[in-house]
Structure formats: C-alpha cells, structure tokens
Write a protein that holds these residues in place. Structure first.
Motif, PDB file in Angstrom:
ATOM      1  N   LEU A 208       0.829  -1.207   0.000  1.00 57.17           N
ATOM      2  CA  LEU A 208       0.000   0.000   0.000  1.00 57.17           C
ATOM      3  C   LEU A 208       0.866   1.261   0.000  1.00 57.17           C
ATOM      4  CD1 LEU A 208      -2.823   1.311   0.196  1.00 57.17           C
ATOM      5  CD2 LEU A 208      -2.671   1.028   2.675  1.00 57.17           C
ATOM      6  N   SER A 209       1.963   1.249   0.796  1.00 55.19           N
ATOM      7  CA  SER A 209       2.804   2.463   0.772  1.00 55.19           C
ATOM      8  C   SER A 209       3.483   2.635  -0.581  1.00 55.19           C
ATOM      9  CB  SER A 209       3.848   2.506   1.893  1.00 55.19           C
ATOM     10  OG  SER A 209       3.909   1.337   2.603  1.00 55.19           O
ATOM     11  N   GLN A 210       3.876   1.505  -1.200  1.00 56.29           N
ATOM     12  CA  GLN A 210       4.468   1.606  -2.551  1.00 56.29           C
ATOM     13  C   GLN A 210       3.446   2.161  -3.536  1.00 56.29           C
ATOM     14  OE1 GLN A 210       7.819   0.521  -3.223  1.00 56.29           O
ATOM     15  NE2 GLN A 210       7.710   0.625  -1.000  1.00 56.29           N
ATOM     16  N   LEU A 211       2.235   1.627  -3.432  1.00 60.73           N
ATOM     17  CA  LEU A 211       1.154   2.021  -4.351  1.00 60.73           C
ATOM     18  C   LEU A 211       0.926   3.532  -4.309  1.00 60.73           C
ATOM     19  CD1 LEU A 211      -1.361   1.307  -6.133  1.00 60.73           C
ATOM     20  CD2 LEU A 211      -2.631   0.976  -4.004  1.00 60.73           C
ATOM     21  N   LYS A 212       0.912   4.072  -3.084  1.00 58.78           N
ATOM     22  CA  LYS A 212       0.654   5.511  -2.938  1.00 58.78           C
ATOM     23  C   LYS A 212       1.759   6.323  -3.624  1.00 58.78           C
ATOM     24  CE  LYS A 212      -1.888   5.107   1.405  1.00 58.78           C
ATOM     25  NZ  LYS A 212      -1.826   5.249   2.867  1.00 58.78           N
ATOM     26  N   ILE A 213       2.993   5.853  -3.466  1.00 59.47           N
ATOM     27  CA  ILE A 213       4.128   6.588  -4.055  1.00 59.47           C
ATOM     28  C   ILE A 213       4.058   6.523  -5.592  1.00 59.47           C
ATOM     29  CG2 ILE A 213       6.649   6.591  -4.277  1.00 59.47           C
ATOM     30  CD1 ILE A 213       6.700   5.464  -1.354  1.00 59.47           C
ATOM     31  N   TYR A 214       3.846   5.312  -6.124  1.00 59.83           N
ATOM     32  CA  TYR A 214       3.799   5.165  -7.589  1.00 59.83           C
ATOM     33  C   TYR A 214       2.602   5.911  -8.169  1.00 59.83           C
ATOM     34  CZ  TYR A 214       7.621   1.792  -8.095  1.00 59.83           C
ATOM     35  OH  TYR A 214       8.856   1.191  -8.123  1.00 59.83           O
ATOM     36  N   SER A 215       1.477   5.832  -7.457  1.00 63.93           N
ATOM     37  CA  SER A 215       0.271   6.496  -7.954  1.00 63.93           C
ATOM     38  C   SER A 215       0.483   8.009  -8.025  1.00 63.93           C
ATOM     39  CB  SER A 215      -0.905   6.160  -7.042  1.00 63.93           C
ATOM     40  OG  SER A 215      -1.976   7.025  -7.293  1.00 63.93           O
ATOM     41  N   ARG A 216       1.234   8.514  -7.067  1.00 67.01           N
ATOM     42  CA  ARG A 216       1.480   9.960  -7.011  1.00 67.01           C
ATOM     43  C   ARG A 216       2.448  10.419  -8.109  1.00 67.01           C
ATOM     44  NH1 ARG A 216       1.023  14.841  -6.921  1.00 67.01           N
ATOM     45  NH2 ARG A 216       2.412  16.240  -5.788  1.00 67.01           N
ATOM     46  N   PHE A 217       3.528   9.646  -8.308  1.00 63.98           N
ATOM     47  CA  PHE A 217       4.616  10.182  -9.130  1.00 63.98           C
ATOM     48  C   PHE A 217       4.680   9.668 -10.566  1.00 63.98           C
ATOM     49  CE2 PHE A 217       6.213  10.664  -4.698  1.00 63.98           C
ATOM     50  CZ  PHE A 217       6.164  12.058  -4.680  1.00 63.98           C
ATOM     51  N   VAL A 218       4.022   8.552 -10.843  1.00 62.48           N
ATOM     52  CA  VAL A 218       4.102   8.013 -12.215  1.00 62.48           C
ATOM     53  C   VAL A 218       2.969   8.637 -13.018  1.00 62.48           C
ATOM     54  CG1 VAL A 218       4.269   5.936 -13.625  1.00 62.48           C
ATOM     55  CG2 VAL A 218       5.089   5.901 -11.263  1.00 62.48           C
ATOM     56  N   ARG A 219       3.293   9.731 -13.684  1.00 66.01           N
ATOM     57  CA  ARG A 219       2.243  10.542 -14.310  1.00 66.01           C
ATOM     58  C   ARG A 219       2.213  10.356 -15.821  1.00 66.01           C
ATOM     59  NH1 ARG A 219       4.736  14.359 -10.564  1.00 66.01           N
ATOM     60  NH2 ARG A 219       3.209  15.222  -9.118  1.00 66.01           N
ATOM     61  N   ASN A 220       1.030  10.544 -16.342  1.00 64.56           N
ATOM     62  CA  ASN A 220       0.857  10.558 -17.790  1.00 64.56           C
ATOM     63  C   ASN A 220       0.731  12.017 -18.203  1.00 64.56           C
ATOM     64  OD1 ASN A 220      -0.385  10.570 -20.394  1.00 64.56           O
ATOM     65  ND2 ASN A 220      -1.028   8.459 -20.064  1.00 64.56           N
ATOM     66  N   PHE A 221       1.635  12.464 -19.098  1.00 59.70           N
ATOM     67  CA  PHE A 221       1.649  13.888 -19.464  1.00 59.70           C
ATOM     68  C   PHE A 221       0.985  14.155 -20.809  1.00 59.70           C
ATOM     69  CE2 PHE A 221       5.356  13.214 -16.708  1.00 59.70           C
ATOM     70  CZ  PHE A 221       5.126  14.184 -15.737  1.00 59.70           C
ATOM     71  N   ASN A 222       0.478  13.118 -21.439  1.00 57.74           N
ATOM     72  CA  ASN A 222      -0.093  13.315 -22.773  1.00 57.74           C
ATOM     73  C   ASN A 222      -1.267  14.302 -22.708  1.00 57.74           C
ATOM     74  OD1 ASN A 222      -1.433  13.104 -25.243  1.00 57.74           O
ATOM     75  ND2 ASN A 222      -0.716  11.008 -25.540  1.00 57.74           N
ATOM     76  N   PRO A 223      -1.131  15.457 -23.411  1.00 59.62           N
ATOM     77  CA  PRO A 223      -2.192  16.470 -23.287  1.00 59.62           C
ATOM     78  C   PRO A 223      -3.540  15.961 -23.777  1.00 59.62           C
ATOM     79  CG  PRO A 223      -0.530  17.117 -24.929  1.00 59.62           C
ATOM     80  CD  PRO A 223      -0.034  15.870 -24.278  1.00 59.62           C
ATOM     81  N   GLU A 224      -3.512  14.916 -24.609  1.00 62.86           N
ATOM     82  CA  GLU A 224      -4.806  14.390 -25.106  1.00 62.86           C
ATOM     83  C   GLU A 224      -5.456  13.429 -24.118  1.00 62.86           C
ATOM     84  OE1 GLU A 224      -4.286  12.786 -29.002  1.00 62.86           O
ATOM     85  OE2 GLU A 224      -3.559  14.723 -29.756  1.00 62.86           O
ATOM     86  N   GLN A 225      -4.743  13.121 -23.052  1.00 66.10           N
ATOM     87  CA  GLN A 225      -5.313  12.159 -22.096  1.00 66.10           C
ATOM     88  C   GLN A 225      -5.889  12.850 -20.869  1.00 66.10           C
ATOM     89  OE1 GLN A 225      -2.220   8.689 -22.579  1.00 66.10           O
ATOM     90  NE2 GLN A 225      -4.192   7.999 -21.805  1.00 66.10           N
ATOM     91  N   LYS A 226      -6.695  13.823 -21.132  1.00 70.89           N
ATOM     92  CA  LYS A 226      -7.357  14.517 -20.030  1.00 70.89           C
ATOM     93  C   LYS A 226      -8.756  13.922 -19.870  1.00 70.89           C
ATOM     94  CE  LYS A 226      -4.666  18.431 -19.530  1.00 70.89           C
ATOM     95  NZ  LYS A 226      -3.382  17.814 -19.367  1.00 70.89           N
TER      96      LYS A 226
END
Ligand code: AHR
Length: 524
Positions: A208-226
């Motif tokens: 769970l602590s790993q999940l929170k970290i990955y969920s926070r920092f592994v971002r999708n920056f594709n402007p079309e994926q809003k």
C-alpha cells in the motif's frame, strides 16, 4: 436423460441405435430490462516476455522470412485484429518486476536475462517502441505493468515521461530520436504485479505504501489524455478467495476510501487460474470426461471470487468507481511433454473454449464491477489465442470464442432467466447450460449459450417478453471429443460453424450440440 430407441430394418437386418432426445430449456428474456455495459476491456489480452509469447509469437524481426511489418508478424496481427483486442497487458507478469525499460530502447539494446522464466537470454529487441507499434497495428490500447518489485518510482516515472510528454524534455527528445516524436497514449497502468509473491513478497501494508508513491509520481503527461481519456491506474489485488486475499482487498479498499488528493486508483486486479492442482498437473490434451468436468467445476469458482471481492469493494466504494480487473485468468495445465517447462506451453481444447465462455459470462454478469480482464496469455503461453511454430500459425478454440463474442464488446447486459438443469459425472454436478444476453448499439439482441454437457444436446426455446423474434442467425463451436484441439496439420477441428435457429410464432428454437458454445443474433 431420455433416449428413444429407434429400430431400422435395413436389408432384412434389424439395426438398433440410440437417438438422443434433447433436453428442453426455455430462456426468458426481457430486453427492456438492461443492465450495465459489458466493457470491451474484459476481452483484453496479456503478453509477457515468457517462452515464445513475445519472441516468435509476435516478434520475428524485420529481416525474418516470415512476413512482417517492422519485425511484427503479419499473420498474428491480422488474426488479432479480427477479435478486436481492446487492450494488451505488457511486459508481464513476473517479468514486469524485473523489467528495466531503458534496456529496450534505442539502436543498441542491452542483452540481459529472463530469470523468472528459465533464465533465458532476453535480447530486449522487443521493447517500448516495438510494443507500441504492435498495439497500434492491432488497434488495441496499452496496459503497461510498471516495475515495483525491483525498480524505483523514478524509473517508472521517467518511462511515463518518455512515453507521454509533448514538451521538449530530454526524454521526449530521446523518444523523437528513437523514431516517435508524438507522445504515446497509455490507457492503463498496472502498479506492480503479484507484489504478494513474485513481485516482491510484500505484505498488504507494505505494498500500500508503494502504491501511494507510484500512484502519485508516475504521471501521464499526454495532453490528449485529459478527463475521459485519462490513464487508469490499477493496483495489485488478490490472488484467491481465502482470508489472506480478502484481507488484501480490505487493506487496499479501506485506504482508498480514506485517500487524500495525492493518490488514487481506478482498478484493483484479481488473478485466478483454473489449475485444480499445483504445480499444474492436468493434461491439456489426452484427457477424458473426468478431467473435463473437474476443470470446468474449478473454473466456475471465478463467480464466487468475483462476488466475494466485489462485496468488499462495495463496502468502501459503493459507487463502483474502482473496477475489479481480472488481469490474469485462464486454464493452467501441465507443460506439453518435450517442451521447456519454464515456457508454459500447453494445448488448447474444446474444454478451453467452454472454460473461456463460462468466465466471460461471469464477467458480463458482474459488468458493473468487472470492467477489465486479461486472459493469460495471448500467444504460445498458457490458454493462448494463437499458437505459432516458425512460419506456421494456428488459431485455438479459445480464439474462436473470443471472435464469436465480439458483438458483446460494449453491448448492454440483458438478464436471461432459465432453468439450467444439471450435468452430472463422477459425482460432480454442474449446471448443464449457461447463457448471457446483451443488446448492441444498434439495438440488436445477442445471446451466448454454452452447453456444458459433453454427451447430451439441449434444445432451447427463447421467449422474449413483450416482443417477438423475427429472425435469427448464429454460429456454434464444438468438436468430436472433449479434448479435441486444433493443430498446425488439422487447424479446423474446433471452429465455429453457422447454425440456423428455427423461428416460429415469434419464438426461437435451436438444438445445441453437446460441449458447445453458440452465439446468436436476434432481430425483434
Ligand atoms: O502468467 C504466468 C504468471 O502467472 C505471471 O507471470 C504471474 O503474474 C502469474 O503468477
């Protein structure tokens, strides 16, 4: 069972043989009572770097004599396009938690090992760009599994930046130099794989602590994926139904309910193989009715698993925002004699076609919560769609079920009521019949009916509440024996054949072959 003995007098000799009268089952459907959408993603696939799943199965390289487009087999692409694969999970499985994406980009690939699956050489010639090219060729979406077990949040975050940013960062420039200036679209992100086992043997709290970290920092920056196009994040979920697994679901879902703005998930995975005995001992071909019924009994446990974990999810997420993602499922049998046991090679019989239909039906019945599933695995591994041997390719009975079920993709579930009856063998009793119905976008009604009984036909009569059947057409898949398979030499032993339901007085009747999967479309 009713058998009518028919006597024929032929050339003066009396020949007596049994004609099996079909059991009759009425299916009642009220097409005005629709349920949830059957998400096309429940027909997802899983392709791991394992045995010949990727290398040989998908990737032959641009210099191969096997017809290919940029190294990817044309025959496999054409076959997969025909089943409208919605998404492909990659690169694992256990492999994902040892995968370092940088080894698989650019002109110089790092040759490494695949310790999870036989310690064979991993050439990394099929990497990020090749996978994205492959899914583009088949028209599917990417479901990436990031490395939580032996990677870092930074490594995963950089992979996503490399893939998705439209800004001129150093990583985006590297992507451009490697041939893809436009950002890629990543539909789904799996945060780890089986982190309770091959993915790092973590406790639920540690994960769970790993999940929170990955969920926070592994971002999708594709402007079309809003907004609606947003990448969905899938957490590692349970691998069974015992307390250990229900506790896991509780831990993640309770935290989800109390989450703060800085992390989120859209799915919780569930892994469940039909295996009966571990290590996998059941033969995938050369078995009889006893093993047929045992495997099918075991596969129906999926219903209880989905129900159990959905009930926990309902407590913390009554609005069903988090999908239950069954991203590894299928039959897992003993390796074929003579094959490398680490390559998980097995045959695929008519039993697997039935197994596939039963599981897809369970997912459809739970469509409001089960919105994604990935059969394991797409090519040459476990319950595959396709088997290849150098330039040869054969489509398995499971492939044909996925093709027959294409009309259910994104169709709206319609409840069917029927008395399934019983098929009994070796002290095991199973429902004789299983059926689902759905309405597609054009309003056409589709029925998927499985006759599990390998000995008896079933005659169905379909009654539509407040409506009448005008016409119907369909296909059925069966084969002579419970373990009939398609081979390179005889590829058409278990393939769908057209059926013509009888329509009279607004009702439809059809005789279903023993051990068969049938899909029919109904015009009202
Ligand atoms: O599909 C084979 C393996 O089964 C996967 O790598 C792993 O996630 C699971 O245990």
């Amino acid at each position: 069972m009713r058998q009518i003995l028919v006597c024929l007098i032929l050339f003066g000799a009396a020949l007596t043989f049994p004609v099996i009268a079909a059991e009759k089952v009425e299916l009642s459907i009220d097409a005005s009572k629709t349920g949830a959408k059957i998400d096309r993603n429940i027909f997802g696939q899983f392709a791991e770097h394992l045995g010949n799943g990727v290398y040989e199965g998908i990737w032959v390289g641009p210099d191969s004599k096997i017809p290919n487009t940029r190294g990817i087999r044309n025959d496999v692409v054409a076959a997969l396009k025909a089943i409208k694969v919605p998404n492909v999970r990659w690169p694992g499985g256990c492999f994902a938690d040892e995968y370092h994406w940088r080894k698989g980009i650019g002109p110089q690939r790092t040759v490494s090992l695949n310790p999870s699956w036989g310690g064979v050489i991993e050439p990394n010639t099929f990497g990020t760009h090749e996978f994205m090219d492959f899914i583009e060729q088949i028209g599917a979406e990417a479901y990436l599994s990031v490395n939580v077990g032996s990677g870092t949040p930074q490594e995963a975050a950089e992979w996503l930046e490399y893939l998705t940013t439209a800004q001129p960062t150093t990583l985006a420039k590297e992507r451009t130099a490697n041939g893809h200036p436009a950002p890629y679209k990543i539909g789904y992100l799996g945060i780890g794989n089986e982190c309770w086992d091959c993915g790092g043997n973590m406790t639920a709290d540690f994960y769970l602590s790993q999940l929170k970290i990955y969920s926070r920092f592994v971002r999708n920056f594709n402007p079309e994926q809003k907004d609606k196009q947003q990448m969905l994040k899938i957490a590692v979920g349970p691998g069974g139904g015992e307390t250990r697994w229900t506790d896991w679901t509780e831990t993640i879902m309770k935290a989800y309910e109390r989450r703060q703005w800085s992390w989120d998930i859209d799915g919780l995975s569930l892994h469940n193989y039909t295996v009966v005995k571990w290590p996998p001992a059941y033969a995938s071909v050369g078995f009889g009715e006893k093993e047929y019924i045992q495997i099918l009994k075991s596969t129906l446990d999926m219903e209880e698993l989905v129900r159990k974990h959905s009930a926990i999810m309902d407590k913390y997420d009554p609005q069903k925002k988090v999908a239950l993602v069954v991203d590894e499922w299928g039959g897992w049998y003993a390796p074929l004699p003579g094959s490398n046991p680490d390559f998980l090679v097995q045959q695929n019989s008519v039993r697997d076609a039935i197994l596939a239909a039963l599981n897809l039906n369970i997912f459809a019945r739970h469509a409001e919560r089960v919105r994604m599933a990935n059969i394991a695995q797409m090519i040459n591994v476990l319950q595959a769609m396709i088997m290849t041997d150098k330039e040869k390719m054969v489509l398995t009975p499971t492939y044909h079920v996925f093709k027959m079920y294409v009309p259910f993709q994104d169709a709206v579930f319609v409840p069917v009521t029927f008395d399934a009856g019983a098929y009994i063998h070796n002290n095991i009793s199973l429902p004789r019949l299983d059926a689902i119905a759905a309405k597609d976008k054009s309003g056409k009604l589709w029925l998927g009916i499985t006759n599990i009984d390998p000995n008896q036909p079933v005659e169905i009569q379909v009654n539509l509440a407040g409506s009448t059947v005008k016409s119907a057409a369909g296909e059925t898949l069966t084969a002579p024996k419970v373990d009939s398979v398609n081979t390179f030499e005889s590829p058409k032993t278990a393939v769908p054949k057209p059926v013509s339901p009888m329509v009279q007085g607004g009702k439809l009747t059809l005789k279903l072959e023993p051990k068969s999967v049938t899909v029919i479309s109904v015009e009202q």
